[in-house]
Design an enzyme around this catalytic site. Structure first.
Site, PDB file in Angstrom:
ATOM      1  N   SER A 120       0.845  -1.208   0.000  1.00  0.00           N
ATOM      2  CA  SER A 120       0.000   0.000   0.000  1.00  0.00           C
ATOM      3  C   SER A 120       0.875   1.251   0.000  1.00  0.00           C
ATOM      4  O   SER A 120       1.942   1.271   0.628  1.00  0.00           O
ATOM      5  CB  SER A 120      -0.883  -0.001   1.256  1.00  0.00           C
ATOM      6  OG  SER A 120      -1.436   1.276   1.469  1.00  0.00           O
ATOM      7  N   TYR A 147      -2.219   5.556  -5.487  1.00  0.00           N
ATOM      8  CA  TYR A 147      -3.374   6.426  -5.678  1.00  0.00           C
ATOM      9  C   TYR A 147      -2.941   7.536  -6.626  1.00  0.00           C
ATOM     10  O   TYR A 147      -1.767   7.889  -6.675  1.00  0.00           O
ATOM     11  CB  TYR A 147      -3.815   7.052  -4.341  1.00  0.00           C
ATOM     12  CG  TYR A 147      -4.473   6.086  -3.390  1.00  0.00           C
ATOM     13  CD1 TYR A 147      -5.757   5.614  -3.632  1.00  0.00           C
ATOM     14  CD2 TYR A 147      -3.815   5.645  -2.251  1.00  0.00           C
ATOM     15  CE1 TYR A 147      -6.370   4.731  -2.759  1.00  0.00           C
ATOM     16  CE2 TYR A 147      -4.431   4.756  -1.366  1.00  0.00           C
ATOM     17  CZ  TYR A 147      -5.699   4.308  -1.631  1.00  0.00           C
ATOM     18  OH  TYR A 147      -6.307   3.433  -0.774  1.00  0.00           O
ATOM     19  N   THR A 173      -5.167   2.115  -7.888  1.00  0.00           N
ATOM     20  CA  THR A 173      -6.473   1.995  -7.238  1.00  0.00           C
ATOM     21  C   THR A 173      -7.426   2.997  -7.870  1.00  0.00           C
ATOM     22  O   THR A 173      -7.251   4.206  -7.756  1.00  0.00           O
ATOM     23  CB  THR A 173      -6.340   2.196  -5.716  1.00  0.00           C
ATOM     24  OG1 THR A 173      -5.450   1.195  -5.230  1.00  0.00           O
ATOM     25  CG2 THR A 173      -7.675   2.063  -5.021  1.00  0.00           C
ATOM     26  N   LYS A 245      -6.978  -1.593 -10.203  1.00  0.00           N
ATOM     27  CA  LYS A 245      -7.607  -2.250  -9.048  1.00  0.00           C
ATOM     28  C   LYS A 245      -8.925  -1.532  -8.714  1.00  0.00           C
ATOM     29  O   LYS A 245      -8.937  -0.320  -8.495  1.00  0.00           O
ATOM     30  CB  LYS A 245      -6.673  -2.180  -7.843  1.00  0.00           C
ATOM     31  CG  LYS A 245      -7.244  -2.768  -6.572  1.00  0.00           C
ATOM     32  CD  LYS A 245      -6.182  -2.877  -5.498  1.00  0.00           C
ATOM     33  CE  LYS A 245      -6.740  -3.463  -4.216  1.00  0.00           C
ATOM     34  NZ  LYS A 245      -7.496  -2.474  -3.428  1.00  0.00           N
ATOM     35  N   HIS A 269     -12.761  -2.919  -3.006  1.00  0.00           N
ATOM     36  CA  HIS A 269     -11.983  -2.362  -1.895  1.00  0.00           C
ATOM     37  C   HIS A 269     -12.446  -2.991  -0.568  1.00  0.00           C
ATOM     38  O   HIS A 269     -12.519  -2.320   0.465  1.00  0.00           O
ATOM     39  CB  HIS A 269     -12.168  -0.833  -1.879  1.00  0.00           C
ATOM     40  CG  HIS A 269     -10.983  -0.053  -1.411  1.00  0.00           C
ATOM     41  ND1 HIS A 269     -10.233   0.752  -2.233  1.00  0.00           N
ATOM     42  CD2 HIS A 269     -10.421   0.083  -0.190  1.00  0.00           C
ATOM     43  CE1 HIS A 269      -9.273   1.345  -1.537  1.00  0.00           C
ATOM     44  NE2 HIS A 269      -9.363   0.948  -0.292  1.00  0.00           N
TER      45      HIS A 269
END
Ligand SMILES: Cc1cc2nc3c(=O)[nH]c(=O)nc-3n(C[C@H](O)[C@H](O)[C@H](O)COP(=O)(O)O)c2cc1C
Ligand SMILES: O=C(O)C(=O)c1ccccc1
Length: 381
Positions: A120, A147, A173, A245, A269
């Site tokens: 992450s 992100y 994401t 994703k 998510h």
């Protein structure tokens, strides 16, 4: 009944972790209310998080019997590398809140079993530290979750650091222009605990805990993200594979194909973004059909048993990922807890293959599944 009960010499049942549900219960007891709600909750009415795991139950297995399964092979490939079985650990932020060794322990556990891990952007260790921890144990591939950021220079540094550390793929994401309505998190005014580092984002928790999770996220995340701006840019700055994703529809699968992405992760998510979307196992078939073999399709969300992994493969996913089970492993016992979680899912998956008469993951097809319709016999898919 009268009389003394006969003492039965059993282990302390509280400490017997046989399945992922046992692990969830034991781990949740070790977490503070606010950490537990942050990790375990979904958004709004908790509909999607609930369906993610329960939707698996409608499928029934169609086993073939009297098959020699003595040499069953559970392995497959992920990012071009052989992995022990088709499961990896999804990107989940803030793992050092569950155990101080956080993502380092997760990486070691994945490397011990020879499977992949996604890092992450909100990890508490750098991509290099996480990769090095895993590589010291065994072969492991990592994806870097990204992100879209308002600060494009920071986004570029994240990509370059991940590539320099040897990550194989970017997981962009796509389902989070803003965070979901996370009432359980807001109720406790969830804040990052003091003393944690966020080296990938170049921040520490002293800065991050000044605002709520929601405000902090909004301050750096770019809600102007879009396919045509972001995907070609990512391609131009990196050699890593590009995976999207958070895809849930055939339409977006076609977009990912059109823009030359390497794969999609069918994901909601973990039910933390838009509540009321379909469970991922229910969204998977339309994405697989739209992909038509032109792009790889993985799935995450609600996978809690080896039979769930098997069902996702039978419905066309090449590989699956789990998020919360890794967090529960960490909270329960650091790396040993994540080892336990992965061993459990591996053993369950292997046994499911043997009991359905599948000797390789290629044998896991639609023919292995059926559904029971109201008042009907088992219907083939
Ligand atoms: C505590 C937590 C933190 C997460 N953080 C991220 C993140 O930083 N980036 C991301 O793309 N997804 C994040 N996710 C979503 C996971 O990558 C994954 O999609 C989800 O957890 C899968 O569902 P499962 O937990 O039911 O296995 C997070 C999920 C949880 C539970
Ligand atoms: O909470 C999440 O789902 C998530 O994606 C996230 C975002 C920022 C920090 C930690 C987790």
């Amino acid at each position: 009944m009268a009389g003394n009960p006969i003492p039965i010499p059993v282990k302390n049942l509280d400490e017997m972790i046989l399945c992922i549900e046992d692990l969830r219960i034991a781990a949740s007891k070790k977490l503070s209310d606010s950490a537990r709600d942050f990790y375990n909750s979904g958004s709004t009415d908790q509909i999607t998080i609930h369906e993610n795991s329960t939707a698996y139950a409608k499928y029934r297995l169609r086993p073939r019997v009297l098959v020699d399964v003595s040499k069953v092979d559970t392995s497959t490939k992920c990012f071009g590398q052989q992995v022990k079985f088709p499961l990896g650990v999804s990107p989940a932020g803030l793992q050092a809140m569950a155990h101080p060794s956080g993502e380092l322990a997760t990486s070691r556990a994945c490397a011990r079993l020879g499977i992949s891990m996604a890092i992450s952007s909100f990890a508490n260790y750098s991509a290099k530290e996480i990769r090095d921890a895993g590589k010291a144990i065994g072969p492991i591939r990592h994806a870097m979750q990204l992100y879209t950021m308002k600060d494009r220079d920071l986004e570029l540094r994240i990509i370059q650091n991940a590539e320099a550390a040897g990550c194989s793929a970017i997981f962009l994401t796509a389902d989070s222009p803003v965070l979901g309505m996370r009432y359980n998190e807001w109720r406790h005014d969830f804040r990052t605990p003091a003393g944690l580092a966020f080296p990938i984002l170049e921040r520490d928790s002293e800065k991050i805990r000044k605002t709520s999770h929601d405000d902090g996220f909004t301050s750096f995340n770019d809600d102007a993200h879009n396919w045509t701006r972001d995907i070609p840019w990512l391609r131009s700055v990196s050699q890593m594979e590009i995976w999207i994703k958070g895809v849930l529809t055939a339409e977006d699968t076609l977009k990912a194909v059109e823009l030359g992405c390497d794969g999609i992760i069918v994901s909601n998510h973990g039910g933390r973004q838009l509540d009321g979307v379909a469970s991922t196992i229910d969204a998977l078939p339309e994405c697989v059909e739209a992909a038509a073999g032109r792009i790889r399709v993985h799935v995450d969300g609600g996978i809690r048993a080896g039979t769930d992994v098997f069902k996702a493969l039978a419905l066309g996913a090449e590989h699956v990922w789990v998020g919360r089970p890794a967090i529960w492993g960490l909270a329960y016992d650091g790396q040993k807890g994540v080892d336990l979680m992965l061993d459990t899912l591996y053993n369950e998956f292997k046994r499911c293959m043997q009991l359905t008469g599948c000797n390789s993951v290629k044998d896991i097809t639609k023919a292995c599944l059926g559904v029971v319709r109201p008042d009907g016999p088992l219907a083939r898919l």
